[in-house]
Design a protein around this motif. Sequence first.
Motif, PDB file in Angstrom:
ATOM      1  N   MET A  37       0.834  -1.196   0.000  1.00  0.00           N
ATOM      2  CA  MET A  37       0.000   0.000   0.000  1.00  0.00           C
ATOM      3  C   MET A  37       0.869   1.245   0.000  1.00  0.00           C
ATOM      4  O   MET A  37       2.073   1.155   0.201  1.00  0.00           O
ATOM      5  CB  MET A  37      -0.914  -0.012   1.210  1.00  0.00           C
ATOM      6  N   PRO A  38       0.253   2.413  -0.178  1.00  0.00           N
ATOM      7  CA  PRO A  38       1.025   3.647  -0.073  1.00  0.00           C
ATOM      8  C   PRO A  38       1.669   3.759   1.315  1.00  0.00           C
ATOM      9  O   PRO A  38       1.091   3.330   2.319  1.00  0.00           O
ATOM     10  CB  PRO A  38      -0.029   4.741  -0.278  1.00  0.00           C
ATOM     11  N   ASP A  39       2.848   4.330   1.365  1.00  0.00           N
ATOM     12  CA  ASP A  39       3.581   4.463   2.623  1.00  0.00           C
ATOM     13  C   ASP A  39       2.739   5.080   3.738  1.00  0.00           C
ATOM     14  O   ASP A  39       2.803   4.652   4.889  1.00  0.00           O
ATOM     15  CB  ASP A  39       4.838   5.311   2.425  1.00  0.00           C
ATOM     16  N   ALA A  40       1.943   6.086   3.405  1.00  0.00           N
ATOM     17  CA  ALA A  40       1.161   6.811   4.407  1.00  0.00           C
ATOM     18  C   ALA A  40       0.085   5.938   5.063  1.00  0.00           C
ATOM     19  O   ALA A  40      -0.434   6.299   6.119  1.00  0.00           O
ATOM     20  CB  ALA A  40       0.520   8.046   3.782  1.00  0.00           C
ATOM     21  N   GLU A  41      -0.258   4.813   4.463  1.00  0.00           N
ATOM     22  CA  GLU A  41      -1.333   3.964   4.988  1.00  0.00           C
ATOM     23  C   GLU A  41      -0.834   2.776   5.806  1.00  0.00           C
ATOM     24  O   GLU A  41      -1.631   2.036   6.378  1.00  0.00           O
ATOM     25  CB  GLU A  41      -2.196   3.462   3.826  1.00  0.00           C
ATOM     26  N   VAL A  42       0.474   2.557   5.881  1.00  0.00           N
ATOM     27  CA  VAL A  42       1.023   1.365   6.520  1.00  0.00           C
ATOM     28  C   VAL A  42       0.684   1.295   8.002  1.00  0.00           C
ATOM     29  O   VAL A  42       0.225   0.255   8.495  1.00  0.00           O
ATOM     30  CB  VAL A  42       2.548   1.264   6.297  1.00  0.00           C
ATOM     31  N   ASP A  43       0.862   2.368   8.743  1.00  0.00           N
ATOM     32  CA  ASP A  43       0.601   2.339  10.179  1.00  0.00           C
ATOM     33  C   ASP A  43      -0.861   2.008  10.480  1.00  0.00           C
ATOM     34  O   ASP A  43      -1.156   1.191  11.357  1.00  0.00           O
ATOM     35  CB  ASP A  43       0.977   3.665  10.837  1.00  0.00           C
ATOM     36  N   ALA A  44      -1.775   2.631   9.762  1.00  0.00           N
ATOM     37  CA  ALA A  44      -3.196   2.377   9.987  1.00  0.00           C
ATOM     38  C   ALA A  44      -3.555   0.936   9.642  1.00  0.00           C
ATOM     39  O   ALA A  44      -4.331   0.288  10.353  1.00  0.00           O
ATOM     40  CB  ALA A  44      -4.052   3.352   9.173  1.00  0.00           C
ATOM     41  N   ALA A  45      -2.992   0.417   8.565  1.00  0.00           N
ATOM     42  CA  ALA A  45      -3.265  -0.965   8.172  1.00  0.00           C
ATOM     43  C   ALA A  45      -2.724  -1.947   9.203  1.00  0.00           C
ATOM     44  O   ALA A  45      -3.385  -2.939   9.536  1.00  0.00           O
ATOM     45  CB  ALA A  45      -2.670  -1.257   6.799  1.00  0.00           C
ATOM     46  N   ALA A  46      -1.530  -1.671   9.724  1.00  0.00           N
ATOM     47  CA  ALA A  46      -0.947  -2.542  10.746  1.00  0.00           C
ATOM     48  C   ALA A  46      -1.784  -2.506  12.020  1.00  0.00           C
ATOM     49  O   ALA A  46      -2.028  -3.549  12.650  1.00  0.00           O
ATOM     50  CB  ALA A  46       0.489  -2.140  11.030  1.00  0.00           C
ATOM     51  N   ALA A  47      -2.249  -1.340  12.410  1.00  0.00           N
ATOM     52  CA  ALA A  47      -3.086  -1.216  13.611  1.00  0.00           C
ATOM     53  C   ALA A  47      -4.402  -1.967  13.433  1.00  0.00           C
ATOM     54  O   ALA A  47      -4.866  -2.650  14.354  1.00  0.00           O
ATOM     55  CB  ALA A  47      -3.343   0.256  13.924  1.00  0.00           C
ATOM     56  N   LYS A  48      -4.994  -1.872  12.260  1.00  0.00           N
ATOM     57  CA  LYS A  48      -6.255  -2.582  11.979  1.00  0.00           C
ATOM     58  C   LYS A  48      -6.043  -4.092  12.034  1.00  0.00           C
ATOM     59  O   LYS A  48      -6.847  -4.830  12.614  1.00  0.00           O
ATOM     60  CB  LYS A  48      -6.791  -2.171  10.610  1.00  0.00           C
ATOM     61  N   LEU A  49      -4.957  -4.559  11.447  1.00  0.00           N
ATOM     62  CA  LEU A  49      -4.645  -5.984  11.464  1.00  0.00           C
ATOM     63  C   LEU A  49      -4.440  -6.483  12.892  1.00  0.00           C
ATOM     64  O   LEU A  49      -4.957  -7.527  13.283  1.00  0.00           O
ATOM     65  CB  LEU A  49      -3.406  -6.249  10.609  1.00  0.00           C
ATOM     66  N   ALA A  50      -3.690  -5.727  13.680  1.00  0.00           N
ATOM     67  CA  ALA A  50      -3.455  -6.107  15.070  1.00  0.00           C
ATOM     68  C   ALA A  50      -4.766  -6.149  15.854  1.00  0.00           C
ATOM     69  O   ALA A  50      -4.987  -7.066  16.655  1.00  0.00           O
ATOM     70  CB  ALA A  50      -2.478  -5.142  15.721  1.00  0.00           C
ATOM     71  N   LEU A  51      -5.640  -5.186  15.620  1.00  0.00           N
ATOM     72  CA  LEU A  51      -6.939  -5.173  16.296  1.00  0.00           C
ATOM     73  C   LEU A  51      -7.750  -6.414  15.918  1.00  0.00           C
ATOM     74  O   LEU A  51      -8.353  -7.057  16.794  1.00  0.00           O
ATOM     75  CB  LEU A  51      -7.711  -3.898  15.942  1.00  0.00           C
ATOM     76  N   GLU A  52      -7.764  -6.763  14.648  1.00  0.00           N
ATOM     77  CA  GLU A  52      -8.499  -7.956  14.213  1.00  0.00           C
ATOM     78  C   GLU A  52      -7.962  -9.206  14.903  1.00  0.00           C
ATOM     79  O   GLU A  52      -8.729 -10.092  15.289  1.00  0.00           O
ATOM     80  CB  GLU A  52      -8.411  -8.109  12.696  1.00  0.00           C
ATOM     81  N   MET A  53      -6.651  -9.282  15.078  1.00  0.00           N
ATOM     82  CA  MET A  53      -6.071 -10.440  15.759  1.00  0.00           C
ATOM     83  C   MET A  53      -6.468 -10.474  17.226  1.00  0.00           C
ATOM     84  O   MET A  53      -6.766 -11.543  17.770  1.00  0.00           O
ATOM     85  CB  MET A  53      -4.548 -10.422  15.628  1.00  0.00           C
ATOM     86  N   THR A  54      -6.504  -9.306  17.865  1.00  0.00           N
ATOM     87  CA  THR A  54      -6.843  -9.280  19.289  1.00  0.00           C
ATOM     88  C   THR A  54      -8.328  -9.507  19.546  1.00  0.00           C
ATOM     89  O   THR A  54      -8.726  -9.714  20.690  1.00  0.00           O
ATOM     90  CB  THR A  54      -6.406  -7.953  19.959  1.00  0.00           C
ATOM     91  N   GLU A  55      -9.130  -9.485  18.517  1.00  0.00           N
ATOM     92  CA  GLU A  55     -10.555  -9.776  18.673  1.00  0.00           C
ATOM     93  C   GLU A  55     -10.839 -11.275  18.639  1.00  0.00           C
ATOM     94  O   GLU A  55     -11.975 -11.692  18.802  1.00  0.00           O
ATOM     95  CB  GLU A  55     -11.364  -9.049  17.600  1.00  0.00           C
ATOM     96  N   THR A  56      -9.817 -12.084  18.448  1.00  0.00           N
ATOM     97  CA  THR A  56      -9.974 -13.539  18.496  1.00  0.00           C
ATOM     98  C   THR A  56      -9.662 -14.010  19.908  1.00  0.00           C
ATOM     99  O   THR A  56      -9.142 -13.256  20.719  1.00  0.00           O
ATOM    100  CB  THR A  56      -9.029 -14.235  17.491  1.00  0.00           C
ATOM    101  N   SER A  57      -9.978 -15.259  20.197  1.00  0.00           N
ATOM    102  CA  SER A  57      -9.668 -15.748  21.547  1.00  0.00           C
ATOM    103  C   SER A  57      -8.150 -15.818  21.707  1.00  0.00           C
ATOM    104  O   SER A  57      -7.439 -16.225  20.788  1.00  0.00           O
ATOM    105  CB  SER A  57     -10.291 -17.123  21.791  1.00  0.00           C
ATOM    106  N   PRO A  58      -7.644 -15.409  22.860  1.00  0.00           N
ATOM    107  CA  PRO A  58      -6.190 -15.417  23.062  1.00  0.00           C
ATOM    108  C   PRO A  58      -5.577 -16.803  22.870  1.00  0.00           C
ATOM    109  O   PRO A  58      -4.533 -16.925  22.240  1.00  0.00           O
ATOM    110  CB  PRO A  58      -6.036 -14.933  24.512  1.00  0.00           C
ATOM    111  N   LEU A  59      -6.223 -17.825  23.372  1.00  0.00           N
ATOM    112  CA  LEU A  59      -5.696 -19.180  23.220  1.00  0.00           C
ATOM    113  C   LEU A  59      -5.776 -19.629  21.765  1.00  0.00           C
ATOM    114  O   LEU A  59      -4.832 -20.217  21.241  1.00  0.00           O
ATOM    115  CB  LEU A  59      -6.446 -20.166  24.125  1.00  0.00           C
ATOM    116  N   GLY A  60      -6.884 -19.334  21.107  1.00  0.00           N
ATOM    117  CA  GLY A  60      -7.022 -19.698  19.698  1.00  0.00           C
ATOM    118  C   GLY A  60      -5.968 -19.040  18.836  1.00  0.00           C
ATOM    119  O   GLY A  60      -5.406 -19.660  17.930  1.00  0.00           O
TER     120      GLY A  60
END
Length: 159
Positions: free
Chosen positions: A80-103
């Motif tokens: 993606m464009p350089d300016a969008e990397v931080d937001a995309a990484a934060a969104k991805l991390a949030l999606e991961m943390t919305e799953t069960s921690p053990l899963g």
Amino acid sequence: RGPAAGGGFALALACDVRIAGESARFNAAFIRIGLTACDMGVSYFLPRAVGTSVASELMLTGRFINAQRAFATGLVSELMPDAEVDAAAAKLALEMTETSPLGLRLTKECLSLSIDAGSLEQAVAIEDRNQVLCVRAGYIEEGARAFLEKRKPRYAPRA
């Protein structure tokens, strides 16, 4: 964004998911300073990410691979464009943390083990074990309830 060379490349390779900005470049720089390109796990992670042929090219020459080719070879999962990397990484991390921690933890473990599994049966045995562990931990109740109520699950941390 920008270059990830030598140790920076090794750290990027050790990540589960890599998102790159258009200015990203990667190389196994150690080969260019009189060492081998096999350092800090590069020889383990790179062939698994891009295959032996591309890994060999990059490691035997120290060539840079640009962001477009990194995306085309599977070295990065998103470009993606350089300016969008931080937001995309934060969104991805949030999606991961919305799953069960053990899963999440067991999925990461199973994925790593399955890459080198000797057979489909071995991979399925690990998968089956992990599903049993998740059911016994009780996360399935909240996951199923959230699914039926059409909401995001709220997993409580467990010991």
